[in-house]
Design a protein around this motif. Structure first.
Motif, PDB file in Angstrom:
ATOM      1  N   GLU A 299      -5.859   1.421  -4.493  1.00 28.29           N
ATOM      2  CA  GLU A 299      -6.661   1.088  -5.554  1.00 28.29           C
ATOM      3  C   GLU A 299      -6.059  -0.183  -6.398  1.00 28.29           C
ATOM      4  O   GLU A 299      -6.636  -0.570  -7.118  1.00 28.29           O
ATOM      5  CB  GLU A 299      -6.842   2.304  -6.728  1.00 28.29           C
ATOM      6  CG  GLU A 299      -5.286   2.793  -7.121  1.00 28.29           C
ATOM      7  CD  GLU A 299      -4.826   3.703  -5.869  1.00 28.29           C
ATOM      8  OE1 GLU A 299      -3.591   4.125  -6.215  1.00 28.29           O
ATOM      9  OE2 GLU A 299      -5.258   4.094  -4.841  1.00 28.29           O
TER      10      GLU A 299
ATOM     11  N   THR B  73      -4.913  -3.847  -7.228  1.00 25.09           N
ATOM     12  CA  THR B  73      -5.360  -5.050  -6.567  1.00 25.09           C
ATOM     13  C   THR B  73      -4.655  -6.125  -7.099  1.00 25.09           C
ATOM     14  O   THR B  73      -3.965  -5.851  -8.296  1.00 25.09           O
ATOM     15  CB  THR B  73      -7.139  -5.344  -6.587  1.00 25.09           C
ATOM     16  OG1 THR B  73      -7.122  -5.359  -7.931  1.00 25.09           O
ATOM     17  CG2 THR B  73      -7.821  -4.271  -5.987  1.00 25.09           C
TER      18      THR B  73
ATOM     19  N   ARG C  89       0.672  -1.120  -0.120  1.00 22.45           N
ATOM     20  CA  ARG C  89      -0.118  -0.130   0.038  1.00 22.45           C
ATOM     21  C   ARG C  89       0.800   1.268  -0.102  1.00 22.45           C
ATOM     22  O   ARG C  89       0.394   2.219  -0.605  1.00 22.45           O
ATOM     23  CB  ARG C  89      -1.077   0.056   1.410  1.00 22.45           C
ATOM     24  CG  ARG C  89      -2.066  -0.928   1.218  1.00 22.45           C
ATOM     25  CD  ARG C  89      -3.030  -1.083   0.005  1.00 22.45           C
ATOM     26  NE  ARG C  89      -3.884  -2.057  -0.248  1.00 22.45           N
ATOM     27  CZ  ARG C  89      -3.961  -2.943  -1.105  1.00 22.45           C
ATOM     28  NH1 ARG C  89      -3.446  -2.615  -2.217  1.00 22.45           N
ATOM     29  NH2 ARG C  89      -5.072  -3.858  -1.051  1.00 22.45           N
TER      30      ARG C  89
ATOM     31  N   SER D 266      -5.593  -6.193 -10.637  1.00 27.57           N
ATOM     32  CA  SER D 266      -5.038  -5.130 -11.464  1.00 27.57           C
ATOM     33  C   SER D 266      -3.702  -5.589 -12.291  1.00 27.57           C
ATOM     34  O   SER D 266      -3.603  -5.558 -13.194  1.00 27.57           O
ATOM     35  CB  SER D 266      -4.490  -3.856 -10.618  1.00 27.57           C
ATOM     36  OG  SER D 266      -5.827  -3.477  -9.812  1.00 27.57           O
TER      37      SER D 266
END
Length: 103
Positions: A75, A77, A69, A80
């Motif tokens: 945003e 993941t 993070r 992604s």
């Protein structure tokens, strides 16, 4: 920097092939001093290397690294990474830690 990375990766793939290995695995790390460390850098590396290596170059996706993070934010993941790099990911590394002592 990208030219040095490409040259080094091509040389490593040749060494891997010469040793009888079938692939060269790259693990993106969440360290800004190392490349690749973002999805975009992984995509650029894959596109730049395609067809230029003795062995395929694919990724080891470390779940802990991919979801770091402080660098990537909330945003980003696993989806992604998988959506962007799916065909170029050969291994997903899931860290399993037991936080209890057994004796």
């Amino acid at each position: 920097l990208i030219d040095e990375l490409l040259e080094a990766t091509i040389a490593a793939s040749e060494a891997a092939a010469g040793a009888g290995l079938r692939a060269l695995l790259v693990e993106p790390t969440p360290l800004m001093r190392e490349n690749p460390h973002t999805i975009a850098q992984c995509k650029l590396l894959s596109e730049s290397l395609r067809g230029s290596t003795a062995d395929p170059v694919t990724y080891v996706l470390d779940v802990g690294h991919a979801l770091y993070r402080p660098l990537y934010g909330p945003e980003v993941t696993i989806d992604s990474w998988l959506t962007a790099l799916g065909p170029d990911i050969s291994v997903i590394h899931v860290r399993s830690l037991c936080h209890t002592a057994s004796g």
